[in-house]
Design a protein around this motif. Structure first.
Motif, short mmCIF file in Angstrom:
data_model
loop_
_atom_site.label_atom_id
_atom_site.label_comp_id
_atom_site.label_asym_id
_atom_site.label_seq_id
_atom_site.Cartn_x
_atom_site.Cartn_y
_atom_site.Cartn_z
N SER A 1 0.82 -1.21 0.00
CA SER A 1 0.00 0.00 0.00
C SER A 1 0.85 1.26 0.00
CB SER A 1 -0.96 0.00 1.19
OG SER A 1 -0.23 -0.02 2.42
N THR B 1 1.78 1.92 -3.53
CA THR B 1 0.61 2.43 -4.26
C THR B 1 0.42 3.91 -3.98
OG1 THR B 1 -0.44 0.26 -4.09
CG2 THR B 1 -1.86 2.12 -4.67
N ASP B 2 0.56 4.30 -2.71
CA ASP B 2 0.39 5.71 -2.34
C ASP B 2 1.43 6.59 -3.01
OD1 ASP B 2 -1.73 5.00 -0.71
OD2 ASP B 2 -0.54 4.99 1.14
N GLY C 1 0.77 7.28 -6.74
CA GLY C 1 -0.37 8.10 -7.11
C GLY C 1 -1.56 7.32 -7.64
N TYR C 2 -1.62 6.03 -7.36
CA TYR C 2 -2.74 5.20 -7.80
C TYR C 2 -3.71 4.96 -6.65
CZ TYR C 2 -0.07 3.99 -12.02
OH TYR C 2 0.63 4.04 -13.20
N LYS C 3 -4.94 4.62 -7.00
CA LYS C 3 -5.89 4.11 -6.02
C LYS C 3 -5.61 2.64 -5.82
CE LYS C 3 -10.84 3.34 -5.26
NZ LYS C 3 -12.21 3.46 -5.83
N GLN C 4 -5.62 2.19 -4.56
CA GLN C 4 -5.30 0.79 -4.28
C GLN C 4 -6.33 -0.14 -4.95
OE1 GLN C 4 -2.49 -0.44 -2.49
NE2 GLN C 4 -3.25 -2.21 -3.62
N PRO C 5 -5.89 -1.01 -5.86
CA PRO C 5 -6.83 -1.91 -6.54
C PRO C 5 -7.31 -3.01 -5.59
CG PRO C 5 -4.58 -2.40 -7.22
CD PRO C 5 -4.51 -1.19 -6.35
N ASP C 6 -8.51 -3.52 -5.86
CA ASP C 6 -9.06 -4.59 -5.03
C ASP C 6 -8.83 -5.96 -5.67
OD1 ASP C 6 -10.85 -4.46 -7.12
OD2 ASP C 6 -12.57 -3.87 -5.89
N THR D 1 -2.88 -6.52 -9.66
CA THR D 1 -2.53 -5.87 -10.92
C THR D 1 -1.38 -6.66 -11.54
OG1 THR D 1 -3.20 -3.71 -10.07
CG2 THR D 1 -1.71 -3.74 -11.97
#
Length: 292
Positions: free
Chosen positions: A84, A87-88, A91-96, A99
């Motif tokens: 996480s 990811t932060d 600049g991405y939104k954390q995928p569920d 990826t």
């Protein structure tokens, strides 16, 4: 058990096993299949394997070329955004959902080999990662059984050409430049590590300075989840490689950005596995044709 694959001074490939404090090697076999066969041996067979290699010559690691533990994997499946904090910083939104993107065997190099900064970019970045190697294949693998399909673990530096990576949303081109996928040198059987290789310190150093430091406990999608999820769509086969993702600290996310340059040395260390070390060199320009 711990294994390494090498090439000697006359170009013969060999497989080495750690016996006590010595690496003892045997040349001339099919290393990929031999490594997996030995890694999957029953516990009752381990003593015989160690006895066999104890009678083989000691390998001077300074006199051989270290190769990726699996030199020609059928599939190299990489996982993005799996910590996480990374990811932060990206600049991405954390995928569920994991990826995933591919790497190709043509990009692989072993420990000690140079990671190549291409002529057309200065944005060569580091990414230290844990590798899981499939030992038993399958499709629709239940998560509860997934770790039984993992033969062992190793180390990867997912050298990334950031400007090319971000030209498209798929990332593939920037992740597959020749000479950017450092892999190895040590392969550790799954039984020597905690289940799923959890709880291991992972650290990347550039010229001796720590630039990434985390723990595999922080993987969002753990190894069992990755094996099970990938197998929902893709038949996994022995020797397939899953590169599980990198923690925060990448050079691209820093101000100023910290890219690797010729003369640098990068190390990735994972607790219980070892250290992957590679120098950085610039790509050599091709000879120019002279008009006549």
């Amino acid at each position: 058990m711990k294994f390494m694959v090498y090439k000697d001074s006359i170009g013969t490939k060999g497989l080495a096993v750690l016996v006590g404090n010595d690496w003892r090697g045997e040349a001339g076999t099919n290393q990929d299949s031999s490594l997996l066969d030995l890694a999957l041996a029953e516990p009752s067979q381990r003593a015989d394997i160690l006895t066999h290699f104890a009678a083989r010559p000691v390998i001077d690691l300074t006199e051989v070329e270290l190769l990726p533990p699996i030199s020609d994997p059928g599939k190299i499946i990489c996982v993005g955004l799996n910590y996480s904090d990374h990811t932060d910083e990206s600049g991405y939104k954390q995928p569920d959902h994991p990826t995933l993107f591919p790497r190709f065997a043509s990009s692989l190099i072993g420990a000690g080999a140079p990671i190549i900064r291409p002529l057309i970019s200065e944005a060569l970045d580091f990414e230290g990662e844990l590798v899981a190697v499939i030992g038993r294949g399958g499709r629709h693998i239940d998560k509860r059984d997934a770790l039984e399909h993992v033969a062992g673990y190793s180390i990867f530096n997912d050298g990334s050409i950031r400007d090319f990576q971000h030209r498209t949303p798929q990332w593939t081109l920037g992740k597959n430049f020749d000479g950017t996928g450092a892999f190895g040198p040590i392969f550790v059987t799954a039984d020597e590590l905690p289940a799923g290789a959890r709880g291991l310190r992972i650290e990347t150093r550039l010229n001796g300075e720590v630039v990434q430091s985390s723990n595999t406990d922080k993987l969002i999608f753990d190894v069992a989840t990755l094996v099970s999820t990938i197998s929902e769509a893709i038949t996994l086969e022995p020797g397939d490689v899953i590169v599980t993702g990198t923690p925060s600290g990448i050079g691209h996310a820093r101000t100023p950005r910290l890219y690797m340059r010729a003369g640098d040395v990068v190390e990735v260390e994972i607790e219980g596995i070892g250290i992957l070390t590679n120098p950085i060199v610039d790509e050599v320009a091709p000879l120019q044709r002279v008009a006549v």
